[in-house]
Write a protein that holds these residues in place. Structure first.
Motif, PDB file in Angstrom:
ATOM      1  N   ARG A 193       0.848  -1.503  -0.033  1.00 60.01           N
ATOM      2  CA  ARG A 193       0.054   0.091  -0.140  1.00 60.01           C
ATOM      3  C   ARG A 193       1.019   1.149   0.083  1.00 60.01           C
ATOM      4  NH1 ARG A 193      -5.238  -0.188   0.636  1.00 60.01           N
ATOM      5  NH2 ARG A 193      -6.471  -2.005   1.108  1.00 60.01           N
ATOM      6  N   THR A 194       1.933   1.308   0.855  1.00 63.65           N
ATOM      7  CA  THR A 194       2.806   2.476   0.816  1.00 63.65           C
ATOM      8  C   THR A 194       3.646   2.549  -0.342  1.00 63.65           C
ATOM      9  OG1 THR A 194       3.057   2.215   2.958  1.00 63.65           O
ATOM     10  CG2 THR A 194       4.703   3.530   2.001  1.00 63.65           C
ATOM     11  N   LEU A 195       4.155   1.436  -0.800  1.00 64.79           N
ATOM     12  CA  LEU A 195       4.904   1.183  -2.086  1.00 64.79           C
ATOM     13  C   LEU A 195       4.087   2.006  -3.518  1.00 64.79           C
ATOM     14  CD1 LEU A 195       7.618   0.724  -3.779  1.00 64.79           C
ATOM     15  CD2 LEU A 195       6.749  -1.586  -3.777  1.00 64.79           C
ATOM     16  N   PHE A 196       2.988   1.605  -3.540  1.00 63.84           N
ATOM     17  CA  PHE A 196       2.014   1.889  -4.792  1.00 63.84           C
ATOM     18  C   PHE A 196       1.094   2.983  -4.287  1.00 63.84           C
ATOM     19  CE2 PHE A 196       2.437  -2.988  -5.603  1.00 63.84           C
ATOM     20  CZ  PHE A 196       3.339  -2.788  -6.490  1.00 63.84           C
ATOM     21  N   HIS A 197       1.312   3.587  -3.241  1.00 66.00           N
ATOM     22  CA  HIS A 197       0.371   4.892  -2.899  1.00 66.00           C
ATOM     23  C   HIS A 197      -1.055   4.438  -2.920  1.00 66.00           C
ATOM     24  CE1 HIS A 197       4.203   6.987  -3.322  1.00 66.00           C
ATOM     25  NE2 HIS A 197       4.161   6.620  -4.437  1.00 66.00           N
ATOM     26  N   GLN A 198      -1.436   3.360  -2.308  1.00 71.95           N
ATOM     27  CA  GLN A 198      -2.747   2.951  -2.384  1.00 71.95           C
ATOM     28  C   GLN A 198      -3.175   2.811  -1.017  1.00 71.95           C
ATOM     29  OE1 GLN A 198      -4.578   2.475  -5.050  1.00 71.95           O
ATOM     30  NE2 GLN A 198      -2.971   3.016  -6.450  1.00 71.95           N
ATOM     31  N   PRO A 199      -3.359   4.139  -0.103  1.00 68.17           N
ATOM     32  CA  PRO A 199      -3.812   4.079   1.162  1.00 68.17           C
ATOM     33  C   PRO A 199      -5.292   3.488   1.314  1.00 68.17           C
ATOM     34  CG  PRO A 199      -3.631   6.235   0.440  1.00 68.17           C
ATOM     35  CD  PRO A 199      -3.128   5.510  -0.538  1.00 68.17           C
ATOM     36  N   LEU A 200      -5.767   3.013   2.358  1.00 66.63           N
ATOM     37  CA  LEU A 200      -7.119   2.810   2.616  1.00 66.63           C
ATOM     38  C   LEU A 200      -7.886   4.130   2.262  1.00 66.63           C
ATOM     39  CD1 LEU A 200      -6.863   0.703   5.635  1.00 66.63           C
ATOM     40  CD2 LEU A 200      -7.650  -0.076   3.589  1.00 66.63           C
TER      41      LEU A 200
END
Length: 308
Positions: A268-275
């Motif tokens: 999530r952090t690597l791909f900039h995909q936060p909840l």
């Protein structure tokens, strides 16, 4: 959430800016209702907009240098009324580049006491987008990743032994959602007496996550792989790797990232995909993976590319 999680309200002069942000929301699994995409040719647009306003779970009001447009003002008032009636309804003001909270009279009175999201220079600002996504979901954005120790400053004590036949880059996958972008991640292993400590770094950041697992879990399988690679003739080395690709790839992925809960936070952090974005799949995009291992020969020269 409903099919359209958020209604986008904007002045027509800001259409280009809002279009770009709408695309970025969709990439993060937030489905916006955007009139350019959802009003069919020949439809009476007012009833369609009214229906969308009443069905969406949230509204975002975009405010640019030209202020609030006439029809946007009507949409905004409907959204404000819903916010008063429905405590769970989200209303998020967004200030576009050229507008700040200090700009006199920029926020209409009924929005002035709501914390806005500010895009200061462009629409690829990850902190602003993360704050917007969190606001739509009714959650605080959390702290940003503070730049400090660069991942590139963490270096191995020695080079891998001769059995290393490929680099540690994971190749791009056909059909990847974001093939045009390559992400970088450093995985730093450190062997303790009875543990294997793992830390994950993005370029220019402190460790974004860490884990400590029993070394005994990995020692025997690593020894088996190392023995097979070291005793195989060079001419047939690639055939050996291909024969064991599935088995070794699954083991090495587990060695790198552990359980789904562990790799979900890292990716999530690597791909900039936060909840509240959907959980990214491991092959979401090409990843340039750098492996750092100290004082443990079994971790060097492994066919890490199989984790792709």
């Amino acid at each position: 959430m409903t099919q359209h999680a958020v209604f986008l309200s904007y002045n027509s002069v800001d259409k280009a800016a809002v279009t770009e942000i709408a695309h970025r929301l969709r990439a993060c699994a937030i489905e916006p209702w955007f009139d350019e995409w959802h009003v069919a040719a020949g439809d009476k647009w007012q009833p369609v907009i009214e229906k969308a306003l009443t069905e969406a779970r949230a509204s975002v009001v975009f405010i640019g240098p030209s202020g609030v447009g006439p029809w946007q003002d009507e949409e905004m008032r409907v959204a404000i009324e819903r916010r008063v009636r429905e405590p769970g309804y989200r209303l998020v003001p967004v200030l576009l580049p050229g507008v700040t909270r200090s700009t006199h009279g920029v926020l209409p009175p009924f929005l002035a006491n709501i914390r806005p999201v500010e895009f200061q220079s462009g629409f690829d600002e990850e902190p602003a987008l993360r704050t917007l996504i969190a606001g739509i979901g009714g959650k605080p954005p959390g702290p940003p990743i503070a730049p400090a120790i660069a991942a590139s400053s963490v270096t191995p004590d020695r080079k891998p032994p001769p059995r290393a036949t490929r680099d540690s880059y994971l190749p791009s996958r056909a059909g990847s959602r974001t093939e045009s972008r390559v992400y970088e991640l450093t995985v730093h292993f450190e062997r303790g007496e009875d543990t294997l400590d793992t830390r994950y770094y993005l370029p220019g950041s402190d460790a974004i996550a860490s884990a400590s697992r029993p070394w005994s879990t990995f020692e025997a399988p690593l020894g088996s792989i190392a023995t097979a690679l070291d005793t195989q003739p060079v001419a047939s080395l690639q055939d050996l790797i291909d024969r064991h690709a599935g088995e070794w790839g699954a083991f090495l992925f587990d060695l790198l990232f552990g359980s789904a809960k562990q790799w979900e936070d890292v990716l999530r952090t690597l791909f900039h995909q936060p909840l509240p974005a959907t959980r990214p799949n491991p092959p979401w995009a090409p990843v340039r993976l750098r492996i750092v291992a100290r004082d443990e020969p079994l971790l060097l020269g492994l066919p890490w590319r199989l984790t792709a």
